[in-house]
Write a protein that holds these residues in place. Structure first.
Motif, PDB file in Angstrom:
ATOM      1  N   GLU A   1      -5.416  12.558  -4.250  1.00  0.00           N
ATOM      2  CA  GLU A   1      -5.219  12.672  -5.685  1.00  0.00           C
ATOM      3  C   GLU A   1      -4.351  11.520  -6.190  1.00  0.00           C
ATOM      4  O   GLU A   1      -3.573  10.920  -5.434  1.00  0.00           O
ATOM      5  N   ASN A   2      -4.477  11.232  -7.483  1.00  0.00           N
ATOM      6  CA  ASN A   2      -3.659  10.190  -8.097  1.00  0.00           C
ATOM      7  C   ASN A   2      -2.303  10.738  -8.497  1.00  0.00           C
ATOM      8  O   ASN A   2      -2.183  11.878  -8.963  1.00  0.00           O
ATOM      9  N   LEU A   3      -1.282   9.905  -8.337  1.00  0.00           N
ATOM     10  CA  LEU A   3       0.085  10.238  -8.764  1.00  0.00           C
ATOM     11  C   LEU A   3       0.687   9.000  -9.406  1.00  0.00           C
ATOM     12  O   LEU A   3       0.802   7.950  -8.766  1.00  0.00           O
ATOM     13  N   LEU A   4       1.055   9.123 -10.655  1.00  0.00           N
ATOM     14  CA  LEU A   4       1.644   8.014 -11.415  1.00  0.00           C
ATOM     15  C   LEU A   4       3.147   8.211 -11.523  1.00  0.00           C
ATOM     16  O   LEU A   4       3.612   9.295 -11.875  1.00  0.00           O
ATOM     17  N   LEU A   5       3.916   7.163 -11.233  1.00  0.00           N
ATOM     18  CA  LEU A   5       5.369   7.200 -11.324  1.00  0.00           C
ATOM     19  C   LEU A   5       5.819   6.382 -12.526  1.00  0.00           C
ATOM     20  O   LEU A   5       5.437   5.215 -12.662  1.00  0.00           O
ATOM     21  N   LEU A   6       6.627   7.002 -13.396  1.00  0.00           N
ATOM     22  CA  LEU A   6       7.114   6.342 -14.617  1.00  0.00           C
ATOM     23  C   LEU A   6       8.627   6.156 -14.545  1.00  0.00           C
ATOM     24  O   LEU A   6       9.372   7.113 -14.307  1.00  0.00           O
ATOM     25  N   HIS A   7       9.073   4.931 -14.787  1.00  0.00           N
ATOM     26  CA  HIS A   7      10.487   4.597 -14.647  1.00  0.00           C
ATOM     27  C   HIS A   7      11.307   4.990 -15.882  1.00  0.00           C
ATOM     28  O   HIS A   7      10.771   5.352 -16.924  1.00  0.00           O
ATOM     29  N   GLY A   8      12.617   4.888 -15.742  1.00  0.00           N
ATOM     30  CA  GLY A   8      13.529   5.262 -16.817  1.00  0.00           C
ATOM     31  C   GLY A   8      13.932   4.085 -17.680  1.00  0.00           C
ATOM     32  O   GLY A   8      13.465   2.950 -17.500  1.00  0.00           O
ATOM     33  N   ALA A   9      14.799   4.361 -18.653  1.00  0.00           N
ATOM     34  CA  ALA A   9      15.314   3.331 -19.552  1.00  0.00           C
ATOM     35  C   ALA A   9      16.036   2.247 -18.749  1.00  0.00           C
ATOM     36  O   ALA A   9      16.782   2.555 -17.805  1.00  0.00           O
ATOM     37  N   LEU A  10      15.790   1.002 -19.120  1.00  0.00           N
ATOM     38  CA  LEU A  10      16.328  -0.191 -18.448  1.00  0.00           C
ATOM     39  C   LEU A  10      15.744  -0.374 -17.052  1.00  0.00           C
ATOM     40  O   LEU A  10      16.122  -1.302 -16.341  1.00  0.00           O
ATOM     41  N   GLY A  11      14.819   0.506 -16.653  1.00  0.00           N
ATOM     42  CA  GLY A  11      14.239   0.425 -15.317  1.00  0.00           C
ATOM     43  C   GLY A  11      12.991  -0.437 -15.282  1.00  0.00           C
ATOM     44  O   GLY A  11      12.662  -1.171 -16.228  1.00  0.00           O
ATOM     45  N   ALA A  12      12.288  -0.330 -14.174  1.00  0.00           N
ATOM     46  CA  ALA A  12      11.043  -1.072 -13.971  1.00  0.00           C
ATOM     47  C   ALA A  12      10.300  -0.411 -12.823  1.00  0.00           C
ATOM     48  O   ALA A  12      10.847   0.435 -12.110  1.00  0.00           O
TER      49      ALA A  12
ATOM     50  N   GLY B   1       3.194   7.740  -0.531  1.00  0.00           N
ATOM     51  CA  GLY B   1       1.924   7.071  -0.322  1.00  0.00           C
ATOM     52  C   GLY B   1       1.051   7.646   0.776  1.00  0.00           C
ATOM     53  O   GLY B   1      -0.141   7.340   0.843  1.00  0.00           O
ATOM     54  N   ASP B   2       1.629   8.501   1.628  1.00  0.00           N
ATOM     55  CA  ASP B   2       0.831   9.091   2.700  1.00  0.00           C
ATOM     56  C   ASP B   2      -0.081  10.205   2.198  1.00  0.00           C
ATOM     57  O   ASP B   2      -1.056  10.554   2.864  1.00  0.00           O
ATOM     58  N   GLN B   3       0.243  10.774   1.015  1.00  0.00           N
ATOM     59  CA  GLN B   3      -0.539  11.903   0.522  1.00  0.00           C
ATOM     60  C   GLN B   3      -1.246  11.645  -0.803  1.00  0.00           C
ATOM     61  O   GLN B   3      -2.116  12.421  -1.188  1.00  0.00           O
ATOM     62  N   TYR B   4      -0.861  10.580  -1.515  1.00  0.00           N
ATOM     63  CA  TYR B   4      -1.424  10.337  -2.843  1.00  0.00           C
ATOM     64  C   TYR B   4      -1.771   8.859  -3.023  1.00  0.00           C
ATOM     65  O   TYR B   4      -1.205   7.993  -2.355  1.00  0.00           O
ATOM     66  N   ARG B   5      -2.688   8.613  -3.946  1.00  0.00           N
ATOM     67  CA  ARG B   5      -2.885   7.251  -4.441  1.00  0.00           C
ATOM     68  C   ARG B   5      -1.810   7.044  -5.510  1.00  0.00           C
ATOM     69  O   ARG B   5      -1.950   7.520  -6.636  1.00  0.00           O
TER      70      ARG B   5
END
Length: 234
Positions: A2-13, A25-29
């Motif tokens: 399954e797909n998993l999207l990670l979103l960063h915080g303020a001032l992050g990247a 990464g072993d269980q998700y795209r």
């Protein structure tokens, strides 16, 4: 997978989420993105806003051909993820937020933005100034800070995630906060949890606000467990 999207915080990247992405990464795209103006992306003429970051997320999903995804959002990233779910529910399978601030008012925004003064950052925490300069190169990190402060002041005047908006979000959500977080209170997190129809609340012990202080393996395990266990409706 399954797909998993990670979103960063303020001032992050996106780079700040690399250790977590590796652990998942072993269980998700796993997918990450830099919001507009972050991580070296060009600074926009328009102000930073949650809606701008929602559009960034939609663009990434379109570019990658992803019709629906799980999302982890740290701090501001969680705020954007929930806004996305309210506007485009078919794009989101579930959301796990960590350290997302929900109590926005002119008073709380004023407190938050006191910390967002580039000159004071250079003077008092020069190592952090260096980190920001590297993280957002070749863009001017000071402009990233100024635009973030302006966005927070706007949120103080007009919060995006009102009770009415949160009540419309039907996807499974886990709202997590550290018990030692000095920026996001357990009380405001509990308030958001109570508005969401299909949510779970988690208070992480001995956990502060900065993402780099959170145990990556433990967080990854919590995300995996949430995705694989259905939430009981409030």
């Amino acid at each position: 997978m399954e797909n998993l999207l990670l979103l960063h915080g303020a001032l992050g990247a996106a780079s700040t989420l690399a250790p977590l992405a590796s652990a998942l990464g072993d269980q998700y795209r796993v997918h990450v993105l830099d919001f507009t103006g972050h991580g070296g992306k060009a600074l926009p003429q328009e102000p930073f806003s949650i809606q701008l970051f929602v559009q960034d997320t939609l663009l990434l999903l379109e570019e990658k051909g992803i019709s629906c995804t799980h999302i982890f959002g740290y701090s501001m990233g969680g705020y954007a993820a929930l806004s996305l779910a309210q506007q485009h529910p078919k794009c989101v399978k579930s959301i796990f937020t960590l350290a997302t601030k929900f109590a926005w008012s002119p008073e709380t925004a004023a407190i938050e933005t006191k910390l967002l003064n580039p000159e004071k950052i250079e003077e008092k925490v020069p190592a952090f100034a260096t980190t920001l300069a590297t993280r957002h190169h070749p863009q001017d990190w000071k402009q990233v800070v100024h635009k973030t402060a302006a966005m927070m002041l706007q949120l103080g005047e007009e919060p995006v995630l009102t009770a009415e908006v949160l009540q419309q979000i039907q996807v499974p959500v886990q709202i997590a906060v550290g018990d030692l977080d000095n920026m996001v209170s357990v009380e405001e997190t509990l308030w958001a949890y109570r508005q969401l129809p299909n949510a779970r609340l988690q208070v992480l012990p001995a956990t502060r606000h900065p993402l780099e202080t959170v145990a990556v393996d433990k967080l990854a395990q919590e995300i995996k467990q949430f995705i694989h266990q259905p939430v009981v409706s409030n």
